[in-house]
Design an enzyme around this catalytic site. Structure first.
Site, PDB file in Angstrom:
ATOM      1  N   GLU A  12      45.740  36.594  36.032  1.00  0.00           N
ATOM      2  CA  GLU A  12      45.613  37.743  34.747  1.00  0.00           C
ATOM      3  C   GLU A  12      46.421  38.093  34.263  1.00  0.00           C
ATOM      4  O   GLU A  12      46.335  38.979  33.661  1.00  0.00           O
ATOM      5  CB  GLU A  12      43.848  38.308  35.420  1.00  0.00           C
ATOM      6  CG  GLU A  12      42.771  37.012  36.255  1.00  0.00           C
ATOM      7  CD  GLU A  12      41.586  37.437  35.240  1.00  0.00           C
ATOM      8  OE1 GLU A  12      40.962  37.826  34.254  1.00  0.00           O
ATOM      9  OE2 GLU A  12      41.391  35.536  35.218  1.00  0.00           O
ATOM     10  N   HIS A  37      39.031  44.244  37.776  1.00  0.00           N
ATOM     11  CA  HIS A  37      41.411  43.954  37.684  1.00  0.00           C
ATOM     12  C   HIS A  37      41.792  44.896  38.256  1.00  0.00           C
ATOM     13  O   HIS A  37      41.138  46.260  38.152  1.00  0.00           O
ATOM     14  CB  HIS A  37      41.797  43.817  36.185  1.00  0.00           C
ATOM     15  CG  HIS A  37      41.558  42.453  35.778  1.00  0.00           C
ATOM     16  ND1 HIS A  37      41.390  42.541  34.154  1.00  0.00           N
ATOM     17  CD2 HIS A  37      41.870  41.101  35.652  1.00  0.00           C
ATOM     18  CE1 HIS A  37      41.169  41.342  33.793  1.00  0.00           C
ATOM     19  NE2 HIS A  37      41.026  40.763  35.002  1.00  0.00           N
ATOM     20  N   CYS A  54      43.593  47.959  29.430  1.00  0.00           N
ATOM     21  CA  CYS A  54      43.284  47.020  28.953  1.00  0.00           C
ATOM     22  C   CYS A  54      43.999  45.936  27.696  1.00  0.00           C
ATOM     23  O   CYS A  54      44.132  45.202  27.170  1.00  0.00           O
ATOM     24  CB  CYS A  54      41.979  46.235  28.935  1.00  0.00           C
ATOM     25  SG  CYS A  54      41.280  46.180  29.758  1.00  0.00           S
TER      26      CYS A  54
END
Length: 416
Positions: free
Chosen positions: A162, A230, A347
């Site tokens: 990711e 995350h 992000c």
């Protein structure tokens, strides 16, 4: 050649909607079915980029991917009447969170002296699993100069990767050799562990990193269960500072000691759970912040408005600023549209250490270009999207036109 950190923010796409597709992302699932505001979302993101530029920082951007992705739906032989989740996945604007676009190792860390980028495969979530091809094409365009950059295909899809959301780097300054820290999760909990250890190890090998300057660390399963899908939801690093929640890592003391031993001078700013709970940290996205070093040298934390809204978080931040720690300023930005879909300031950006002159200039932001972006977004981005509109041919045509106008005004036509 002068190496600096460049933040590449994702421009929020015109299909931005709240479909609640991301298991383990509590904000995204909580707001599933709500009306989204793509125009406001994109303008909020541009405003954040302009705020960072005003600090004297280099700022780039990446474009929204083509949506809806009809080729993906055809590949899946989708029936729109019986597969609404897949249809929604084809419309997803989740590429706006460019922290998941790739993992980046700067030139001072790599064996061949180039900046290496490995596009993330994002296989854990179906709605993101089809991003990598278009992201890879964009990265190869923005970082096309192979004298300075090497852009890699994704890790094989049996290993979930990711991107930079699970990667930290420590160095005295961005342009110096650093210690790269890859954070992974272990499967078996209520929510999926999206970053696999083997994926991180493959990326490190691809990038030609010195094993002595690489560290692999397990994320705390408790944090994943609380909604930290995350690592950048519970920890962020910048140069010689680690800003982290007490419960970010499975073995925090060993993690801190090893980082400091391998990169002397690192300071750990740990937020105790009795001041800021994991729930407070995740709902406010205190750690999903941009930790930046502007030319003034005074390290600055860029946090979302939700941090000011949370009394526990805001009280801790004020106490931190009153002390003599390494983080000297806190800037608050409004990215509420992104936050409602589960992504904060961190992000929205991919950190690349490089010389801005070696990047395709079309992907670098300045004030004039920011005005162009705002103009196109204000005219062509949908003002609102109701979930019932997802799948509408009329809206799909508007979304395609909006992206086409953006690429036209930026003269980036190769991506189609």
């Amino acid at each position: 050649m002068t190496l600096v950190e460049i933040n590449f923010d994702g421009i929020v796409g015109p299909s931005h909607n709240y479909a609640g597709l991301s298991l383990g992302n509590l904000a995204a699932t909580r707001n599933a079915g709500a009306t989204s505001y793509p125009r406001a979302a994109a303008l909020q993101g541009i405003a954040k980029m302009k705020t960072n530029m005003a600090m004297g920082l280099s700022q780039g951007f990446l474009l929204p991917l083509p949506r809806p992705d009809t080729a993906w739906l055809e590949e899946l032989a989708t029936d729109p009447d019986t597969d609404p989740a897949l249809v929604a996945g084809a419309w997803s604007a989740s590429s706006m969170w460019t922290a998941n676009a790739a993992t980046v190792s700067p030139a001072p860390d790599t064996a061949d002296g180039k900046c290496h980028l490995t596009v993330a495969n994002l296989v854990t979530m179906p709605h993101r699993s089809h991003e990598w091809r278009d992201t890879l094409a964009q990265l190869r365009l923005a970082f096309a100069d192979d004298a300075y950059f090497a852009v890699h295909d994704p890790v094989p899809p049996c290993f979930g990767d990711e991107g930079a959301a699970n990667h930290m780097r420590f160095a005295g300054q961005h342009g110096e050799p650093g210690l790269e820290v890859f954070v992974y999760g272990r499967p078996g909990g209520q929510f999926p562990a999206r970053q696999h250890e083997q994926a991180s190890r493959i990326v490190a090998r691809k990038h030609g990193l010195d094993p002595a300057r690489v560290l692999f660390v397990e994320q705390n399963p408790e944090a994943i269960e609380a909604g930290a899908f995350h690592n950048d939801v519970v920890a962020v690093a910048n140069e010689t500072v680690l800003f982290t929640h007490q419960h970010a890592f499975a073995d925090p003391r060993s993690t801190y000691d090893t980082i400091i031993a391998r990169c002397p001078g690192v300071q750990v700013v740990e937020v105790p759970a009795d001041r800021v709970s994991l729930e407070d940290a995740i709902t406010s996205y205190l750690f999903n912040a941009q930790l930046l070093t502007p030319p003034s040298g005074e390290m600055t934390l860029v946090v979302p408005e939700e941090c000011r809204d949370n009394p526990n978080v805001w009280s801790w931040l004020q106490d931190m600023l009153a002390g003599n720690g390494p983080i000297r300023h806190v800037n608050v930005v409004d990215v509420r549209q992104s936050m409602a879909n589960g992504g904060g300031p961190a992000c929205l950006r991919l950190r690349v250490v490089g010389d801005p002159k070696t990047v395709d200039p079309r992907f670098m932001l300045d004030e004039a270009k920011a005005e162009k972006l705002e103009s196109v977004v204000s005219e062509y981005w949908p003002e609102a999207i109701d979930p019932a509109q997802v799948g509408s041919e009329a809206l799909a045509a508007d979304i395609r036109e909006a992206r086409s106008k953006l690429m036209e005004i930026l003269d980036i036509t190769e991506l189609g």
